[in-house]
Design an enzyme around this catalytic site. Structure first.
Site, PDB file in Angstrom:
ATOM      1  N   ARG A  97      52.774  -3.551   2.984  1.00 27.22           N
ATOM      2  CA  ARG A  97      52.841  -4.450   1.831  1.00 27.22           C
ATOM      3  C   ARG A  97      51.957  -3.845   0.739  1.00 27.22           C
ATOM      4  O   ARG A  97      50.981  -3.148   1.035  1.00 27.22           O
ATOM      5  CB  ARG A  97      52.332  -5.848   2.201  1.00 27.22           C
TER       6      ARG A  97
ATOM      7  N   LYS B 117      48.513  -9.819   7.365  1.00 24.90           N
ATOM      8  CA  LYS B 117      48.308 -11.268   7.240  1.00 24.90           C
ATOM      9  C   LYS B 117      47.435 -11.766   8.383  1.00 24.90           C
ATOM     10  O   LYS B 117      47.594 -11.361   9.526  1.00 24.90           O
ATOM     11  CB  LYS B 117      49.658 -11.992   7.252  1.00 24.90           C
TER      12      LYS B 117
ATOM     13  N   HIS C  84      58.121  -4.442  -2.719  1.00 25.71           N
ATOM     14  CA  HIS C  84      58.646  -4.930  -1.437  1.00 25.71           C
ATOM     15  C   HIS C  84      59.996  -4.285  -1.107  1.00 25.71           C
ATOM     16  O   HIS C  84      60.372  -4.213   0.065  1.00 25.71           O
ATOM     17  CB  HIS C  84      58.767  -6.460  -1.463  1.00 25.71           C
TER      18      HIS C  84
ATOM     19  N   ARG D 260      59.407  -1.458   1.098  1.00 23.01           N
ATOM     20  CA  ARG D 260      59.156  -1.931   2.475  1.00 23.01           C
ATOM     21  C   ARG D 260      60.482  -2.243   3.173  1.00 23.01           C
ATOM     22  O   ARG D 260      60.705  -1.869   4.323  1.00 23.01           O
ATOM     23  CB  ARG D 260      58.259  -3.169   2.419  1.00 23.01           C
TER      24      ARG D 260
ATOM     25  N   HIS E  21      55.135  -7.822  11.751  1.00 21.92           N
ATOM     26  CA  HIS E  21      55.771  -9.134  11.875  1.00 21.92           C
ATOM     27  C   HIS E  21      55.326  -9.813  13.170  1.00 21.92           C
ATOM     28  O   HIS E  21      55.386  -9.198  14.238  1.00 21.92           O
ATOM     29  CB  HIS E  21      57.301  -9.003  11.892  1.00 21.92           C
TER      30      HIS E  21
ATOM     31  N   TYR F 284      66.831  -7.061   9.100  1.00 16.45           N
ATOM     32  CA  TYR F 284      67.155  -5.692   8.703  1.00 16.45           C
ATOM     33  C   TYR F 284      68.342  -5.126   9.481  1.00 16.45           C
ATOM     34  O   TYR F 284      68.998  -4.207   8.999  1.00 16.45           O
ATOM     35  CB  TYR F 284      65.929  -4.788   8.860  1.00 16.45           C
TER      36      TYR F 284
END
Length: 296
Positions: free
Chosen positions: A147, A171, A242, A245, A268, A277
């Protein structure tokens, strides 16, 4: 009075969940709008006066003002977590947010660049400190799928060029290790030798990527750089950080990468997030077939 509980809540989730400053700010922004609606339109200034209809009226007000289903769903999630905190803290006797139906989010496929577009984007003539930096940043972003917030927070100690990987914190401050390709590694080495020293001018700074003043680069700063490079390379798509990414993940899967490995590299928590994806990959294959097969 209500603002005090909001700040208590923000402090609570910061400590309990270790959320990033951007996530905390998103919670604060959502809940400030909620409290403002309660105070000004519902004329409520006590938590116990909130009813289920108070919340649904707020959500309808958001809809009337053009908010998307995804934004409304996210805001409702913030309200629910906030109300659970108030219940736990004995500010509320009951939770009026339960049994409110969440709007279904229409999940669109992420936009990606073609391999040709990426090649074109990365044809940067790295012949001065800023262009050397730009090439290193964009190569790194595409090579790792980081990110943009993770990219600009990278420090020199996060680089392990001999081993060919970078360490980043995603995150919830979760650490992960992401491999670096040879081209990204070469670009970073070039930047560390012939770019960064001329930008920092002897200043002590931890972040790898810095602006022309030698200070840590901001998200907005990187966004502007990417837009400028894309325009210079005549990339017609509305390129965002993004999108690189998304392209990283899609191109890996198209070339046979394991879904679990891609999940780990992207950071993730849930593999269902990564599975989007596979849909992008299948759609791209159909598009290629339709465009090139004589009997498509």
């Amino acid at each position: 009075m209500m603002q005090l509980e909001l700040e208590d809540f923000i402090h609570y989730i910061q400590i309990e969940r270790g959320l990033s400053s951007n996530t905390l700010e998103a919670y604060r922004r959502d809940l400030k709008k909620y409290i403002k609606f309660l105070n000004t339109k519902a004329l409520i200034d006590q938590w116990d006066d909130i009813e289920r209809t108070s919340i649904t009226n707020f959500l309808y007000d958001m809809k009337d003002n053009g908010a998307s289903d995804a934004t409304i769903a996210r805001t409702l999630s913030s309200i629910r977590l906030f109300h659970r905190f108030l219940l736990q803290d004995h500010v509320l006797a009951t939770d009026p947010s339960i049994h409110i139906e969440t709007p279904s989010k229409k999940r669109s496929l992420p936009k990606v660049l073609s391999s040709e577009d990426v090649e074109q984007l990365l044809k940067i003539e790295a012949n001065d400190p800023l262009s050397i930096r730009n090439k290193a940043m964009i190569e790194t972003l595409y090579a790792t799928g980081l990110r943009v917030s993770e990219l600009i927070q990278l420090t020199v100690s996060d680089l392990h060029l001999m081993m060919g990987f970078v360490r980043c914190f995603g995150k919830g401050a979760k650490e992960r290790i992401v491999p670096l390709g040879d081209l990204a590694k070469e670009s970073i080495e070039h930047y560390l030798e012939d770019g960064r020293p001329y930008l920092i001018k002897g200043k002590a700074i931890d972040q790898i990527f810095v602006n022309h003043h030698g200070r840590a680069l901001s998200r907005q700063g990187f966004w502007k750089i990417l837009k400028t490079v894309a325009k210079d390379k005549q990339i017609e798509k509305n390129l965002t950080p993004h999108m690189l990414r998304h392209s990283f993940a899609t191109h890996l899967l198209e070339n046979g990468a394991d879904l679990r490995a891609v999940q780990e590299m992207l950071g993730h928590a849930d593999i269902s997030t990564t599975q989007i994806y596979t849909h992008v990959s299948k759609k791209r294959l159909k598009d290629i077939y339709s465009k090139h097969h004589p009997r498509a």
